[in-house]
Design a protein around this motif. Structure first.
Motif, mmCIF file in Angstrom:
data_model
loop_
_atom_site.group_PDB
_atom_site.id
_atom_site.type_symbol
_atom_site.label_atom_id
_atom_site.label_comp_id
_atom_site.label_asym_id
_atom_site.label_seq_id
_atom_site.Cartn_x
_atom_site.Cartn_y
_atom_site.Cartn_z
ATOM 1 N N ILE A 25 0.821 -1.211 0.000
ATOM 2 C CA ILE A 25 0.000 0.000 0.000
ATOM 3 C C ILE A 25 0.856 1.262 0.000
ATOM 4 C CG2 ILE A 25 -1.697 1.316 1.348
ATOM 5 C CD1 ILE A 25 -2.879 -1.320 2.260
ATOM 6 N N LEU A 26 1.947 1.253 0.765
ATOM 7 C CA LEU A 26 2.738 2.471 0.950
ATOM 8 C C LEU A 26 3.712 2.737 -0.185
ATOM 9 C CD1 LEU A 26 3.513 2.226 4.782
ATOM 10 C CD2 LEU A 26 1.806 3.654 3.661
ATOM 11 N N PHE A 27 4.237 1.710 -0.822
ATOM 12 C CA PHE A 27 5.331 1.901 -1.778
ATOM 13 C C PHE A 27 4.998 1.430 -3.197
ATOM 14 C CE2 PHE A 27 7.287 1.264 2.428
ATOM 15 C CZ PHE A 27 7.910 2.492 2.573
ATOM 16 N N LEU A 38 1.849 0.357 -4.693
ATOM 17 C CA LEU A 38 0.651 0.876 -5.345
ATOM 18 C C LEU A 38 0.780 2.336 -5.778
ATOM 19 C CD1 LEU A 38 -2.271 -0.815 -3.354
ATOM 20 C CD2 LEU A 38 -1.356 -1.394 -5.602
ATOM 21 N N PRO A 39 1.337 3.249 -4.956
ATOM 22 C CA PRO A 39 1.505 4.626 -5.454
ATOM 23 C C PRO A 39 2.363 4.715 -6.703
ATOM 24 C CG PRO A 39 1.720 4.581 -3.075
ATOM 25 C CD PRO A 39 1.677 3.150 -3.525
ATOM 26 N N THR A 40 3.444 3.962 -6.746
ATOM 27 C CA THR A 40 4.300 3.954 -7.939
ATOM 28 C C THR A 40 3.548 3.403 -9.149
ATOM 29 O OG1 THR A 40 6.202 3.574 -6.494
ATOM 30 C CG2 THR A 40 6.514 3.185 -8.836
ATOM 31 N N PHE A 65 0.281 3.485 -9.647
ATOM 32 C CA PHE A 65 -0.708 4.478 -10.058
ATOM 33 C C PHE A 65 -0.053 5.607 -10.861
ATOM 34 C CE2 PHE A 65 -3.537 3.280 -6.253
ATOM 35 C CZ PHE A 65 -4.108 2.259 -7.009
ATOM 36 N N ILE A 66 1.140 6.033 -10.443
ATOM 37 C CA ILE A 66 1.836 7.095 -11.167
ATOM 38 C C ILE A 66 2.181 6.645 -12.585
ATOM 39 C CG2 ILE A 66 3.971 8.445 -11.230
ATOM 40 C CD1 ILE A 66 3.883 8.510 -8.189
ATOM 41 N N GLY A 105 -0.295 8.400 -14.844
ATOM 42 C CA GLY A 105 0.472 9.619 -15.112
ATOM 43 C C GLY A 105 0.291 10.159 -16.519
#
Length: 292
Positions: free
Chosen positions: A267-269, A271-273, A275-276, A280
């Motif tokens: 969740i912290l590392f 998934l954000p990458t 999504f970007i 993006g």
């Protein structure tokens, strides 16, 4: 100015004491011989208190009896490392605390504040307990190693006993052929018996020294079997099967914990990458469209 000078004096004194505690040692051959002879033994004159055995004047002066006993238990749990006897451990604690205090006083020389005083207290406290934490960590690793090796060692002892060897001979063979912390502890237990310690006391000392619950249960079974005349081979066979079952259960438990432990890094590392990377370009195209 006086505060800075005093702090500098404390730092220099602490560094000198640290160098002395680490580098000052007797003749290497004599020290090695003595360490091999008395490692782990608590020698004391008759009538000496239990908490003060093998204590140097430094330990007696600067550590209470309860603290010395607690440090001795940590050293025993770590396997009596030759480089960390009790006097050197006490000296390291005091030196690290003194160095942290000197650095803290240097910070306070620029001005007093609640945050700086709190930081000074935290630095001194953490530095004082760092050697204990290192020993505790080493002891935990050693306990885990003993726990993993116990099932295979019991299998070896079971085969040796069923082949006709006695229990102590099987223990000696397992200690000689094995490697690691458990083999060392078995060898030490046989040495205790060889110098005259009763078998029951040597086995109980093994359980107390290692502080491994599975080994403690095995020792209790062996003591009861010796007391009531139960077959040692049957006890070893039963205990070996139980230890194998527990080892498999612990492995399954750790495997079941993996998905839960992976959730937070995901969740912290990750998934954000992700999504970007995925969203993006679309976000850039939307921004460009609306800007036109």
């Amino acid at each position: 100015m006086m505060i800075v000078s005093g702090a500098a004096f404390l730092v220099v004194s602490a560094l000198l004491l640290l160098g002395w505690s680490v580098l000052a040692r007797p003749d290497a051959a004599a020290a090695s011989t003595r360490a091999n002879l008395v490692r782990g033994f608590q020698l004391a004159p008759a009538g000496a208190p239990a908490g003060r055995r093998r204590s140097s004047p430094l330990v007696q002066l600067l550590t209470p009896r309860g603290t010395a006993a607690r440090l001795q238990r940590l050293i025993a749990g770590a396997g009596y490392p030759a480089e960390w006897p009790l006097p050197r451990l006490v000296a390291a604690k005091l030196v690290l605390a003194a160095v942290a205090g000197g650095v803290g006083f240097l910070l306070l020389a620029d001005g007093l504040s609640f945050f700086r005083v709190l930081l000074l207290v935290a630095m001194v406290g953490i530095s004082y307990f760092v050697p204990e934490l290192l020993l505790y960590s080493r002891g935990q690793e050693r306990q885990q190693a003993i726990q993993l090796q116990l099932a295979d060692t019991l299998d070896q002892m079971t085969i040796a006993v069923e082949a006709g060897l006695g229990f102590e001979s099987a223990m000696a063979r397992a200690g000689k052929n094995g490697k690691g912390a458990l083999a060392e502890e078995l060898t030490r237990t046989l040495q205790d018996i060889a110098v005259g310690q009763p078998r029951r006391d040597a086995y109980l000392a093994l359980a107390e020294r290692t502080n491994v619950q599975d080994l403690r249960r095995f020792v209790s079974a062996i003591v009861q079997a010796d007391q009531y005349g139960v077959s040692i081979a049957d006890v070893l066979r039963t205990q070996a099967g139980e230890m194998r079952l527990k080892r498999r259960q612990r492995a399954e438990e750790k495997a079941m914990q993996i998905p839960v432990k992976v959730i937070f890094p995901l969740i912290l590392f990750i998934l954000p990458t992700l999504f970007i990377i995925v969203l993006g370009p679309a976000v850039i195209d939307i921004i460009a469209a609306f800007s036109d």
